[in-house]
Design an enzyme around this catalytic site. Structure first.
Site, PDB file in Angstrom:
ATOM      1  N   SER A 191       0.817  -1.204   0.000  1.00  0.00           N
ATOM      2  CA  SER A 191       0.000   0.000   0.000  1.00  0.00           C
ATOM      3  C   SER A 191       0.855   1.259   0.000  1.00  0.00           C
ATOM      4  CB  SER A 191      -0.913  -0.013   1.236  1.00  0.00           C
ATOM      5  OG  SER A 191      -1.405   1.276   1.514  1.00  0.00           O
ATOM      6  N   TRP A 222      -0.295   4.058   0.778  1.00  0.00           N
ATOM      7  CA  TRP A 222      -0.716   4.756   1.997  1.00  0.00           C
ATOM      8  C   TRP A 222       0.198   4.365   3.160  1.00  0.00           C
ATOM      9  CZ3 TRP A 222      -1.919   4.507   7.010  1.00  0.00           C
ATOM     10  CH2 TRP A 222      -2.683   5.512   7.581  1.00  0.00           C
ATOM     11  N   CYS A 235      -5.494  10.283  -1.200  1.00  0.00           N
ATOM     12  CA  CYS A 235      -6.036   8.971  -0.827  1.00  0.00           C
ATOM     13  C   CYS A 235      -7.420   8.817  -1.434  1.00  0.00           C
ATOM     14  CB  CYS A 235      -6.105   8.856   0.698  1.00  0.00           C
ATOM     15  SG  CYS A 235      -6.951   7.371   1.281  1.00  0.00           S
ATOM     16  N   GLY A 236      -7.736   7.615  -1.889  1.00  0.00           N
ATOM     17  CA  GLY A 236      -9.027   7.372  -2.514  1.00  0.00           C
ATOM     18  C   GLY A 236     -10.210   7.602  -1.610  1.00  0.00           C
ATOM     19  N   HIS A 237      -9.985   7.669  -0.313  1.00  0.00           N
ATOM     20  CA  HIS A 237     -11.080   7.876   0.636  1.00  0.00           C
ATOM     21  C   HIS A 237     -11.059   9.287   1.222  1.00  0.00           C
ATOM     22  CE1 HIS A 237     -12.558   3.776   0.540  1.00  0.00           C
ATOM     23  NE2 HIS A 237     -11.294   3.417   0.413  1.00  0.00           N
ATOM     24  N   ARG A 265      -6.745   1.555 -11.723  1.00  0.00           N
ATOM     25  CA  ARG A 265      -7.686   2.028 -10.699  1.00  0.00           C
ATOM     26  C   ARG A 265      -8.310   3.354 -11.118  1.00  0.00           C
ATOM     27  NH1 ARG A 265      -5.990   3.658  -4.485  1.00  0.00           N
ATOM     28  NH2 ARG A 265      -7.179   5.582  -4.424  1.00  0.00           N
ATOM     29  N   PRO A 312     -10.297  -0.271   5.473  1.00  0.00           N
ATOM     30  CA  PRO A 312     -10.534   0.134   6.863  1.00  0.00           C
ATOM     31  C   PRO A 312     -11.107   1.547   6.970  1.00  0.00           C
ATOM     32  CG  PRO A 312      -8.355  -0.841   6.626  1.00  0.00           C
ATOM     33  CD  PRO A 312      -8.870  -0.584   5.247  1.00  0.00           C
TER      34      PRO A 312
END
Length: 542
Positions: free
Chosen positions: A112, A114, A233-235, A271, A394
């Site tokens: 990751s 991240w 970040c994708g979130h 992605r 998460p």
């Protein structure tokens, strides 16, 4: 054909064949190899099956391709991985997988970006915005495989020790059984899906970094369609995508890197962050109506205007005979029309699969099989064998999300939900209720259902060991620095390690002490000063 060649290249010789081959080499060398024990040399060779990262990339690429074919034939044959931020974490994960499940088949590792940013950057903890050193990505891949190869060495060393003991006892049947395990040893080396973020620069920068990642062992590279210097970040909010032509150039750059290095069946995961990205940094180049650039621009939030309404510095587009002005923010970014994210995701995925990607990744805002499946069904209308890599993130509140999904299903079925407050379903008072149990069943079956109904070939958790490390450390710190003292460690850690059979309870052995002793004996014979004597406290663990 490439897959068969790769498997043949990496096929292990039998223990007997390795000894015989080494003996022949010694016999032919005269005095050059005087004192070399062929069996010891054979053991060292078998303990070092993979000589380079490219050996690993070729071997693991063939595994992924086989798994993809098996999933196409049977959706229950999906694959899984957990994110790892250190080689030891990866090693312990695969040791645990072999111990509990008997095989590493269809279990991968995920690297990751991240976690590299948060845990492995020389700058210290960073947000997931591609600010960490790009060299830390291939460095971690190499580290992960170093630890996995060491796990191979350690487990084979234990088998060699058992073989010696069986021979010493004159137990030929036991010796034959151990030798069978050696000949059929399953490596801890598994595929890694490695995150290259948005490519860390232009397509040349992407190619150069991809080469380093492949040389370190990566058989699968995941790349996203955000602007590399605006990557989020994708979130998180504030995501900015690039036109398709820019993204496809980076996909091709990764493919060229695979081909240059001879990993002809390397895997590219494309992605899309379009579902949560409402901004673009640039207007796509378009040459004729309906081309890819025109489709990208069609999602821009625009207002029609006349030449007299134009202001200084305006950017305008000619569309369907009219002039339209894309809405531009103070940052200079252009915004997309609201509620177009799903359509943009579908177009992104189709375009990527038609231009070199092998798998797709859609970053969603919640784990919902229906939502994911709806998009994949649309993609499969154009690309029938489209397969998804999905982040079981998460960042999702899984408990609340699935309790709300269970609540909504109960409402749709006409069931009584008067005892529940939909907005407060995370409350502990709902634990043990029929709704909570139903939600937990949905979570337990999420991967199976996603594989069956939403085309998810690979399920991964990006950051699990970030959270498990924090949780276990919190529990230990609470007790050790409190009333429990040393009992907190003994009861909460060591006693469980012993009873659950964790290999690392013998941490000296795990770190390679016994392997080093073997080498000393190979090199120095009876004069070797070994660490595993009777005074080694590790013997307390049996």
């Amino acid at each position: 054909m490439n897959q068969l060649v790769n498997k043949q290249e990496m096929k292990m010789s039998t223990y007997k064949q390795e000894i015989e081959a080494t003996q022949s080499l010694i016999d032919a060398s005269g005095t050059e190899m005087k004192g070399i024990n062929p069996e010891y040399a054979a053991r060292m060779k078998l303990q070092n099956r993979f000589k380079t990262g490219l050996d690993i990339a070729k071997y693991t690429a063939s595994i992924m391709r086989k798994d993809m074919q098996e999933y196409d034939a049977d959706s229950s044959q999906y694959t899984q991985s957990l994110g790892c931020w250190h080689g030891f974490i990866a090693q312990q994960k695969m040791i645990a997988v072999k111990k509990h499940h008997g095989s590493t088949s269809k279990r991968y590792l995920y690297l990751s970006g991240w976690m590299i940013a948060a845990l492995r950057s020389e700058f210290g903890p960073l947000p997931d915005q591609s600010m960490h050193e790009k060299t830390s990505v291939p460095a971690l891949i190499e580290e992960l495989y170093t630890f996995l190869r060491q796990a191979d060495s350690r487990e084979l060393r234990h088998l060699f020790t058992q073989l010696d003991a069986a021979r010493a006892a004159g137990n030929t049947a036991q010796a034959a059984e151990v030798q069978h395990h050696i000949d059929n040893f399953e490596t801890h080396v598994v595929p890694i899906i490695a995150d290259i973020d948005a490519g860390f620069g232009n397509e040349e920068a992407t190619y150069l970094l991809a080469k380093k990642m492949i040389e370190a062992g990566a058989c699968a590279i995941q790349i996203e369609n955000q602007v590399s210097d605006e990557k989020q970040c994708g979130h998180q909010d504030g995501k900015v995508t690039v036109p398709h032509a820019d993204f496809l150039a980076k996909i091709r750059a990764v493919r060229y890197a695979f081909l240059e290095l001879g990993v002809n069946d390397g895997v590219i995961v494309a992605r899309t962050d379009s579902l949560g990205a409402g901004l673009t940094k640039q207007i796509a180049v378009t040459n004729e109506p309906g081309d890819l650039g025109d489709l990208y621009n069609s999602f821009l939030d625009c207002e029609e205007l006349t030449p007299g309404q134009m202001k200084n510095g305006d950017v305008v587009i000619h569309r369907d005979g009219s002039l339209v002005r894309p809405k531009r923010l103070a940052s200079g970014l252009f915004q997309f029309k609201p509620d177009t994210g799903e359509d943009r995701c579908v177009l992104d995925c189709i375009t990527s699969l038609q231009n070199g990607a092998d798998l797709i990744w859609i970053e969603t805002e919640k784990p919902h099989v229906g939502q994911i499946g709806g998009m994949v069904d649309r993609i499969r209308e154009v690309v029938p064998n489209a397969k998804l890599v999905y982040n079981n993130s998460p960042s999702f509140n899984w408990t609340l999300s699935f309790r709300q999904q269970a609540y909504d299903a109960m409402v749709d079925a006409g069931e009584d939900v008067s005892e529940y407050n939909r907005d407060e379903l995370m409350d502990i008072k709902y634990d043990g209720t029929s709704l909570a149990d139903r939600a937990d069943d949905m979570i337990q079956n999420f991967q199976r259902e996603g594989a069956k109904k939403a085309g998810i070939f690979h399920h991964l958790i990006t950051l699990p060991t970030y959270h498990t490390a924090a949780l276990s450390t919190d529990n230990l710190a609470q007790g050790y620095f409190g009333e429990e003292g040393m009992l907190a460690y003994v009861k909460g850690v060591q006693r469980k390690e012993i009873r659950q059979g964790l290999a690392c309870v013998k941490h000296q052995d795990m770190a390679g002490s016994n392997i080093g002793d073997d080498h000393k004996e190979y090199f120095s014979g009876d004069a070797a000063l070994k660490a595993a004597g009777e005074d080694n406290t590790m013997n307390q663990f049996g």
